[in-house]
Each structure stands twice: as C-alpha cells, then as structure tokens.
Scaffold this motif. Structure first.
Motif, PDB file in Angstrom:
ATOM      1  N   HIS A 150       2.960  13.634   1.667  1.00 35.93           N
ATOM      2  CA  HIS A 150       2.029  12.538   1.946  1.00 35.93           C
ATOM      3  C   HIS A 150       1.046  12.925   3.049  1.00 35.93           C
ATOM      4  O   HIS A 150      -0.139  12.588   2.983  1.00 35.93           O
ATOM      5  CB  HIS A 150       2.803  11.276   2.329  1.00 35.93           C
ATOM      6  CG  HIS A 150       3.467  10.605   1.171  1.00 35.93           C
ATOM      7  ND1 HIS A 150       2.752   9.974   0.173  1.00 35.93           N
ATOM      8  CD2 HIS A 150       4.787  10.466   0.839  1.00 35.93           C
ATOM      9  CE1 HIS A 150       3.595   9.473  -0.718  1.00 35.93           C
ATOM     10  NE2 HIS A 150       4.829   9.757  -0.336  1.00 35.93           N
ATOM     11  N   THR A 196       0.847  -1.191   0.000  1.00 31.50           N
ATOM     12  CA  THR A 196       0.000   0.000   0.000  1.00 31.50           C
ATOM     13  C   THR A 196       0.885   1.243   0.000  1.00 31.50           C
ATOM     14  O   THR A 196       2.080   1.179   0.310  1.00 31.50           O
ATOM     15  CB  THR A 196      -0.897   0.058   1.251  1.00 31.50           C
ATOM     16  OG1 THR A 196      -0.059   0.205   2.416  1.00 31.50           O
ATOM     17  CG2 THR A 196      -1.730  -1.205   1.386  1.00 31.50           C
ATOM     18  N   ARG A 207      -1.909  10.884   4.519  1.00 28.63           N
ATOM     19  CA  ARG A 207      -1.132   9.681   4.793  1.00 28.63           C
ATOM     20  C   ARG A 207       0.063  10.043   5.670  1.00 28.63           C
ATOM     21  O   ARG A 207       0.942  10.792   5.250  1.00 28.63           O
ATOM     22  CB  ARG A 207      -0.624   9.049   3.500  1.00 28.63           C
ATOM     23  CG  ARG A 207      -1.711   8.602   2.542  1.00 28.63           C
ATOM     24  CD  ARG A 207      -1.127   7.895   1.341  1.00 28.63           C
ATOM     25  NE  ARG A 207      -0.341   8.786   0.512  1.00 28.63           N
ATOM     26  CZ  ARG A 207      -0.791   9.422  -0.563  1.00 28.63           C
ATOM     27  NH1 ARG A 207      -2.062   9.297  -0.921  1.00 28.63           N
ATOM     28  NH2 ARG A 207       0.001  10.208  -1.259  1.00 28.63           N
ATOM     29  N   SER A 208       0.071   9.541   6.887  1.00 32.48           N
ATOM     30  CA  SER A 208       1.180   9.821   7.795  1.00 32.48           C
ATOM     31  C   SER A 208       1.500   8.569   8.593  1.00 32.48           C
ATOM     32  O   SER A 208       0.712   7.623   8.652  1.00 32.48           O
ATOM     33  CB  SER A 208       0.843  10.973   8.748  1.00 32.48           C
ATOM     34  OG  SER A 208      -0.263  10.629   9.556  1.00 32.48           O
ATOM     35  N   CYS A 209       2.684   8.553   9.193  1.00 36.02           N
ATOM     36  CA  CYS A 209       3.116   7.403   9.978  1.00 36.02           C
ATOM     37  C   CYS A 209       3.878   7.903  11.198  1.00 36.02           C
ATOM     38  O   CYS A 209       4.852   8.639  11.068  1.00 36.02           O
ATOM     39  CB  CYS A 209       4.015   6.492   9.131  1.00 36.02           C
ATOM     40  SG  CYS A 209       4.713   5.110  10.042  1.00 36.02           S
ATOM     41  N   ASP A 237       0.528   3.479   2.157  1.00 37.51           N
ATOM     42  CA  ASP A 237       0.854   3.647   3.577  1.00 37.51           C
ATOM     43  C   ASP A 237       2.140   2.907   3.928  1.00 37.51           C
ATOM     44  O   ASP A 237       2.907   3.354   4.782  1.00 37.51           O
ATOM     45  CB  ASP A 237      -0.295   3.139   4.452  1.00 37.51           C
ATOM     46  CG  ASP A 237      -1.505   4.065   4.428  1.00 37.51           C
ATOM     47  OD1 ASP A 237      -1.330   5.257   4.119  1.00 37.51           O
ATOM     48  OD2 ASP A 237      -2.615   3.591   4.711  1.00 37.51           O
ATOM     49  N   VAL A 259       4.943   5.136   2.889  1.00 39.44           N
ATOM     50  CA  VAL A 259       5.094   6.238   3.844  1.00 39.44           C
ATOM     51  C   VAL A 259       5.802   5.749   5.102  1.00 39.44           C
ATOM     52  O   VAL A 259       6.676   6.431   5.647  1.00 39.44           O
ATOM     53  CB  VAL A 259       3.731   6.864   4.175  1.00 39.44           C
ATOM     54  CG1 VAL A 259       3.865   7.916   5.271  1.00 39.44           C
ATOM     55  CG2 VAL A 259       3.112   7.489   2.924  1.00 39.44           C
TER      56      VAL A 259
END
Length: 212
Positions: free
Chosen positions: A91, A39, A96-98, A41, A44
């Motif tokens: 992102h 994905t 979209r973050s982590c 994600d 990221v």
C-alpha cells in the motif's frame, strides 16, 4: 441446553463471545468499510493497527514452548505478521500509508504480553484472531475488492490452506481435545471475550480519530 461449563470448548467459546462478537462486527467503522462507504485508507489504517497485535500474539505463542494446552492449535500457516508487513509495504508503494496507532492497540499488546505466561488465555486470543481471519476475514477481502477495486495488499486475508472449512472443523476439534482444567477454561473464555472487546474498541478509536 449445554452451558459454557459443560459444553465442548469450541461451542463455549462461540456462545460466550456472541454478544461481544456482534458488537465488534457492527461497529460503524467496519460496517462502513464493508458497505463501500469507507476508503482504502481506512483499510490501511486497520491493517496498521493489526500489525503490533499479531506480532505480540505470535511472539507469545512461540514463547509457550511445548505446553499441551496450546500447541495442538498452533500452526505457522496461521501467522499473519509477515503478511501484514508485506501488505503495508504494498500500500505504501501506492502512496497509501498510516502512522496512526490508536491507544487500544497498546492495551491489546500489553494484554497479549501478559498472556505469555498463561497459555489458557492465549487459547482465547488465538481463537478470536485466527478463526475470525479464516471466516470474516475472507468476507472483508471480497468486499474490499468489490467496493474499492483493491487487488494488492490483501495477503493478510490469504492462507496457504486449501480447504478452510475442513481446517476450521479440525481446529474446533483440537480445541475440544485440549487438556484444560476448569480454571483454564475460564481463562480461555474470558480472554476470548476480552479480545472481541478490544477489537471493538479499536474500531471505535479509529472512528473517533476520523478515519474512514
């Protein structure tokens, strides 16, 4: 056949890290991402793990000063921390973050900080990260665009270098000309293998955390 003792450093680095390199690039997390079964994600999350590693590596390299064992391969065009920050921001703007940073990243950062006093070890880390970015990193960018339709947040894989192959050839020639003792060579080779092992473990950590 040349051994890693007598071979030019670029060949010794390549040959001595071959097994560790293959293990890292065949980790399930990265093969899934590259095949289109992951994905965005996951991408990221990978970029998020990379940021502290590059910040530590680039800080250590700047701290070396004018040591001739390392400065011939240093080039600000290779620095990636700024690009990583920009990509993560791009992102995040898309939702979209982590926040996850896996345990191996801390171990990797600690090792790079320790290498600040050993320019020969930094050679190995520098080789693995930047030559990999100029090679396999370009493939990752292509695959991510193809499989996930991502166009923004990929500047980590983009360099202000017109002819990457010519640049890589020059980089290897510079490696082979570094004024190293036998102990320096051993340190560089050991650090390069360790860098691949750490990268492999980061992939395993992401997999264990359920990142896809």
């Amino acid at each position: 056949m040349e051994t890693t003792i007598s071979a030019p450093l670029s060949k010794a680095l390549h040959d001595s890290t071959m097994v560790a390199h293959e293990q890292a690039e065949n980790a399930s997390f990265i093969t899934r991402l590259m095949s289109g079964l992951g994905t965005v994600d996951g991408l990221v999350a990978l970029l998020r793990q990379s940021l502290p590693v590059y910040e530590a590596l680039e800080e250590a390299c700047r701290g070396v000063g004018s040591d001739p064992r390392l400065t011939p391969i240093l080039d600000p065009r290779l620095d990636r921390a700024g690009a990583l920050k920009a990509d993560l921001a791009a992102h995040a703007a898309q939702g979209r973050s982590c926040s996850l940073v896996v345990p191996t990243v801390e171990a990797y950062v600690d090792e790079l900080h320790a290498s600040a006093s050993d320019p020969a070890a930094l050679i190995g880390h520098h080789y693995v990260r930047y030559l990999g970015d100029l090679s396999g990193g370009q493939i990752i960018k292509t695959m991510v665009r193809r499989h996930y339709g991502v166009e923004e947040g990929l500047t980590f894989y983009e360099f202000e270098i017109d002819k990457p192959k010519v640049y890589k050839d020059g980089y290897r020639a510079a490696l082979d000309s570094l004024p190293l003792t036998d102990r320096d060579r051993e340190s560089a080779l050991a650090a390069a293998t360790r860098a691949f092992d750490l990268n492999h473990q980061i992939f395993l950590d992401l997999e264990a955390a359920g990142v896809r």
